[in-house]
Design a protein around this motif. Structure first.
Motif, PDB file in Angstrom:
ATOM      1  N   THR A  83       5.084   9.650 -18.934  1.00  0.00           N
ATOM      2  CA  THR A  83       4.747  11.043 -19.231  1.00  0.00           C
ATOM      3  C   THR A  83       4.742  11.283 -20.738  1.00  0.00           C
ATOM      4  OG1 THR A  83       5.706  11.758 -17.128  1.00  0.00           O
ATOM      5  CG2 THR A  83       5.407  13.449 -18.813  1.00  0.00           C
ATOM      6  N   LYS A  84       5.758  10.760 -21.415  1.00  0.00           N
ATOM      7  CA  LYS A  84       5.826  10.928 -22.869  1.00  0.00           C
ATOM      8  C   LYS A  84       4.691  10.191 -23.567  1.00  0.00           C
ATOM      9  CE  LYS A  84      10.595  12.120 -23.723  1.00  0.00           C
ATOM     10  NZ  LYS A  84      11.713  11.911 -24.638  1.00  0.00           N
ATOM     11  N   SER A  85       4.308   9.039 -23.033  1.00  0.00           N
ATOM     12  CA  SER A  85       3.230   8.280 -23.665  1.00  0.00           C
ATOM     13  C   SER A  85       1.890   9.002 -23.515  1.00  0.00           C
ATOM     14  CB  SER A  85       3.147   6.868 -23.097  1.00  0.00           C
ATOM     15  OG  SER A  85       2.632   6.875 -21.783  1.00  0.00           O
ATOM     16  N   ILE A  97       0.841  -1.202   0.000  1.00  0.00           N
ATOM     17  CA  ILE A  97       0.000   0.000   0.000  1.00  0.00           C
ATOM     18  C   ILE A  97       0.871   1.246   0.000  1.00  0.00           C
ATOM     19  CG2 ILE A  97      -1.621   1.340   1.412  1.00  0.00           C
ATOM     20  CD1 ILE A  97      -2.981  -1.290   2.139  1.00  0.00           C
ATOM     21  N   GLU A  98       1.981   1.209   0.712  1.00  0.00           N
ATOM     22  CA  GLU A  98       2.894   2.359   0.735  1.00  0.00           C
ATOM     23  C   GLU A  98       3.489   2.620  -0.644  1.00  0.00           C
ATOM     24  OE1 GLU A  98       3.202   4.523   3.237  1.00  0.00           O
ATOM     25  OE2 GLU A  98       1.691   3.294   4.230  1.00  0.00           O
ATOM     26  N   THR A  99       3.684   1.558  -1.411  1.00  0.00           N
ATOM     27  CA  THR A  99       4.186   1.709  -2.774  1.00  0.00           C
ATOM     28  C   THR A  99       3.181   2.493  -3.613  1.00  0.00           C
ATOM     29  OG1 THR A  99       5.423  -0.357  -2.603  1.00  0.00           O
ATOM     30  CG2 THR A  99       4.966   0.447  -4.825  1.00  0.00           C
ATOM     31  N   LEU A 100       1.903   2.192  -3.433  1.00  0.00           N
ATOM     32  CA  LEU A 100       0.856   2.951  -4.142  1.00  0.00           C
ATOM     33  C   LEU A 100       0.947   4.432  -3.798  1.00  0.00           C
ATOM     34  CD1 LEU A 100      -2.343   0.731  -3.851  1.00  0.00           C
ATOM     35  CD2 LEU A 100      -1.015   1.204  -5.903  1.00  0.00           C
ATOM     36  N   ARG A 101       1.073   4.723  -2.519  1.00  0.00           N
ATOM     37  CA  ARG A 101       1.191   6.123  -2.091  1.00  0.00           C
ATOM     38  C   ARG A 101       2.413   6.781  -2.723  1.00  0.00           C
ATOM     39  NH1 ARG A 101      -0.133   4.586   3.794  1.00  0.00           N
ATOM     40  NH2 ARG A 101      -2.375   4.900   3.834  1.00  0.00           N
ATOM     41  N   TYR A 102       3.519   6.082  -2.718  1.00  0.00           N
ATOM     42  CA  TYR A 102       4.756   6.606  -3.284  1.00  0.00           C
ATOM     43  C   TYR A 102       4.580   6.892  -4.775  1.00  0.00           C
ATOM     44  CZ  TYR A 102       9.675   7.053  -4.494  1.00  0.00           C
ATOM     45  OH  TYR A 102      10.870   7.522  -4.956  1.00  0.00           O
ATOM     46  N   ASN A 120       2.341   9.906  -5.215  1.00  0.00           N
ATOM     47  CA  ASN A 120       3.032  11.152  -4.848  1.00  0.00           C
ATOM     48  C   ASN A 120       4.090  11.564  -5.870  1.00  0.00           C
ATOM     49  OD1 ASN A 120       1.524  11.418  -2.518  1.00  0.00           O
ATOM     50  ND2 ASN A 120       3.047  10.430  -1.224  1.00  0.00           N
ATOM     51  N   HIS A 121       4.652  10.590  -6.575  1.00  0.00           N
ATOM     52  CA  HIS A 121       5.702  10.875  -7.544  1.00  0.00           C
ATOM     53  C   HIS A 121       5.207  10.862  -8.991  1.00  0.00           C
ATOM     54  CE1 HIS A 121       8.095  10.180  -3.944  1.00  0.00           C
ATOM     55  NE2 HIS A 121       9.016  10.917  -4.547  1.00  0.00           N
ATOM     56  N   GLY A 122       3.907  10.827  -9.169  1.00  0.00           N
ATOM     57  CA  GLY A 122       3.332  10.966 -10.498  1.00  0.00           C
ATOM     58  C   GLY A 122       3.418   9.752 -11.401  1.00  0.00           C
ATOM     59  N   LYS A 141      10.616  -2.254 -13.937  1.00  0.00           N
ATOM     60  CA  LYS A 141      11.594  -2.346 -12.855  1.00  0.00           C
ATOM     61  C   LYS A 141      12.374  -3.659 -12.950  1.00  0.00           C
ATOM     62  CE  LYS A 141      10.615  -1.257  -8.676  1.00  0.00           C
ATOM     63  NZ  LYS A 141       9.925  -1.233  -7.387  1.00  0.00           N
ATOM     64  N   PHE A 142      11.677  -4.767 -13.250  1.00  0.00           N
ATOM     65  CA  PHE A 142      12.352  -6.057 -13.398  1.00  0.00           C
ATOM     66  C   PHE A 142      13.353  -6.023 -14.551  1.00  0.00           C
ATOM     67  CE2 PHE A 142       8.669  -8.365 -11.232  1.00  0.00           C
ATOM     68  CZ  PHE A 142       9.382  -8.582 -10.072  1.00  0.00           C
ATOM     69  N   CYS A 143      13.085  -5.200 -15.552  1.00  0.00           N
ATOM     70  CA  CYS A 143      13.999  -5.052 -16.697  1.00  0.00           C
ATOM     71  C   CYS A 143      15.140  -4.088 -16.408  1.00  0.00           C
ATOM     72  CB  CYS A 143      13.227  -4.580 -17.931  1.00  0.00           C
ATOM     73  SG  CYS A 143      12.158  -5.853 -18.623  1.00  0.00           S
ATOM     74  N   GLY A 144      15.173  -3.528 -15.205  1.00  0.00           N
ATOM     75  CA  GLY A 144      16.284  -2.677 -14.810  1.00  0.00           C
ATOM     76  C   GLY A 144      16.066  -1.195 -14.989  1.00  0.00           C
ATOM     77  N   PHE A 145      14.867  -0.785 -15.371  1.00  0.00           N
ATOM     78  CA  PHE A 145      14.598   0.638 -15.522  1.00  0.00           C
ATOM     79  C   PHE A 145      14.361   1.269 -14.153  1.00  0.00           C
ATOM     80  CE2 PHE A 145      13.555  -0.953 -19.733  1.00  0.00           C
ATOM     81  CZ  PHE A 145      14.201  -0.035 -20.537  1.00  0.00           C
ATOM     82  N   THR A 146      14.830   2.488 -13.999  1.00  0.00           N
ATOM     83  CA  THR A 146      14.622   3.219 -12.751  1.00  0.00           C
ATOM     84  C   THR A 146      13.221   3.831 -12.765  1.00  0.00           C
ATOM     85  OG1 THR A 146      15.433   5.322 -13.640  1.00  0.00           O
ATOM     86  CG2 THR A 146      17.078   3.825 -12.655  1.00  0.00           C
ATOM     87  N   LEU A 147      12.748   4.219 -11.590  1.00  0.00           N
ATOM     88  CA  LEU A 147      11.444   4.871 -11.534  1.00  0.00           C
ATOM     89  C   LEU A 147      11.452   6.186 -12.308  1.00  0.00           C
ATOM     90  CD1 LEU A 147      10.291   4.173  -7.861  1.00  0.00           C
ATOM     91  CD2 LEU A 147       9.525   3.071  -9.975  1.00  0.00           C
TER      92      LEU A 147
END
Length: 135
Positions: free
Chosen positions: A71-73, A17-22, A25-27, A57-63
């Motif tokens: 955003t671009k999509s 649930i905290e991940t959802l909040r994060y 909050n970070h868009g 994330k599993f593919c190594g991309f950062t948030l």
């Protein structure tokens, strides 16, 4: 269109649930609508976004990279070619990291061999003496 409570969507997406909040909050995911009683209600679209975020994330991309892609999509300013270029760059960085780790592994292997050698190089003996590790 289904609406899910925070706990429901977290369980369905297998996130905290905290991940959802994060993410909110970070868009990374849009702010949810509220029910008449004030509960946050999440859509199927958010569930799809969460799956995309998790896979990326599993593919190594950062948030940060994931947010940029999302955003671009949204503004339709990313094409498949652009996305493939990003993937190629990520793969190149991973290849470079692997090469660096392999070099480090080879250096450690050489060090171990030199430390265990019967006829140690004078510098190896001096290092062992300095570390109080004489054999």
């Amino acid at each position: 269109m289904s609406n899910y409570l925070r706990g429901q969507i977290a369980k369905m997406a297998n996130v905290n649930i905290e991940t959802l909040r994060y993410y909110e909050n970070h868009g990374l995911i849009p702010s949810p609508v509220r029910s008449e009683t004030g509960y946050r209600l999440y859509s199927d679209e958010v569930l799809n976004r969460l799956a995309f975020i998790k896979n990326a994330k599993f593919c190594g991309f950062t948030l940060k990279e994931i947010k940029k892609a999302l955003t671009k999509s949204e503004s339709s300013s990313i094409s498949l070619t652009d996305f493939l270029t990003v993937i190629d760059k990520k793969m190149e960085r991973i290849d470079a990291e692997i090469a660096k780790q392999k070099k480090t592994l080879a250096m450690l292997s050489d060090l171990k061999t030199n430390l265990q050698a019967e006829d140690q190089h004078p510098e190896v003996r001096a290092t062992l003496q300095m570390l109080n590790m004489e054999m």
